[in-house]
Design an enzyme around this catalytic site. Structure first.
Site, short mmCIF file in Angstrom:
data_model
loop_
_atom_site.label_atom_id
_atom_site.label_comp_id
_atom_site.label_asym_id
_atom_site.label_seq_id
_atom_site.Cartn_x
_atom_site.Cartn_y
_atom_site.Cartn_z
N MET A 108 10.31 0.79 7.68
CA MET A 108 11.57 0.29 8.27
C MET A 108 11.45 -1.17 8.71
O MET A 108 12.01 -1.56 9.73
CB MET A 108 12.00 1.14 9.47
N ASP A 127 19.69 13.56 8.66
CA ASP A 127 19.61 12.11 8.78
C ASP A 127 20.18 11.39 7.56
O ASP A 127 20.43 12.00 6.53
CB ASP A 127 18.14 11.69 8.97
N LYS A 144 21.18 7.31 11.26
CA LYS A 144 21.01 6.04 11.95
C LYS A 144 20.74 4.95 10.92
O LYS A 144 19.87 5.10 10.07
CB LYS A 144 19.83 6.11 12.92
#
Length: 245
Positions: free
Chosen positions: A170, A34, A56
């Site tokens: 996030m 990631d 991402k």
């Protein structure tokens, strides 16, 4: 047929990688990793290991999740040791459960290797304990970024009213909305709040304020992503407990 190791890479600091994670990385034939994985950790993989980036970012996905699932499946058919490397812990908003189920449904062996979650370690590196005697005996960890295609939010804001410590992962782009909703359900506007950028790394930055002013403070301090938000009286302990610079 190979095995997939769904592995937590921890919050960023190389030294917070677990011994078990390091062992499987050093033995990997394929590493599927990631965006938030520390590059130093990737250097631990064998030189001939296949490295596949599936990171991402907000609004920018190298591969959608269903294609990542398929990559893991296909690589397990080809190679013996496939490491799926995720920032933090694979089961804390890491979609590790989805990947594990996809593999199990197709007869692929897998193992879960937990990682040090940023929900606890990042506040700790900022001198903020998520619990503290006499101040907080519980904490809640919440996603700050729900999937944009959801028909209805799963976040029940009213249930947060009596939470002593709340950690949002996030959530920087939704910070104003988070603060507004918490005040709306009855949290005091002067409730302490901190936003921590790139916690546990040399790029760590911390902005401290209240629900009422943290949005402006974050702008003033130039805080960027990835960032964690922590709300509660435990934030007030930072001045006494901050240690990492």
């Amino acid at each position: 047929m190979g095995k997939v190791y769904l592995t937590g890479a921890g919050p960023g600091d190389m030294d917070l990688l677990t011994i078990k994670a390091l062992k499987v990385i050093r033995n990997a034939d394929v590493v599927v990793y990631d965006r938030l994985v520390n590059p130093e950790i990737l250097n631990e993989a064998p030189q001939d290991a296949e490295m596949i980036y599936v990171g991402k970012a907000d609004g920018k996905h190298t591969l959608p999740q269903d294609e990542i699932n398929e990559v893991l499946y296909q690589k397990a058919l080809e190679k013996e040791n496939v490491v799926r490397l995720k920032g933090g812990d694979p089961f804390v908003f890491g979609r590790g459960g989805e990947e594990a189920k996809y593999l199990r449904d197709r007869g692929i062996d897998f193992e879960i290797i937990p990682g040090v979650t940023s929900a606890i370690s990042v506040p700790a590196y900022a001198g903020i304990p998520v619990t503290h005697r006499g101040i907080a005996v519980s904490f809640r960890v919440v996603t700050g970024h729900e999937a944009p295609n959801k028909q209805k939010s799963q976040i029940d804001w009213n249930s947060f009213r009596y939470d002593e410590t709340i950690v949002f992962l996030m959530g920087l782009h939704n910070l104003a909305n988070i603060c507004e909703n918490l005040i709306k359900i009855g949290k005091a506007p002067d409730t302490p709040c901190a936003v921590i950028q790139e916690g546990t790394t040399n790029n760590q930055k911390v902005a401290v304020g209240t629900l009422e002013n943290i949005v402006e403070t974050v702008k003033k301090e130039g805080i960027g992503t990835p960032a964690l938000i922590i709300v509660g009286q435990v934030v007030s302990l930072r001045e006494d407990l901050k240690w990492f610079r």
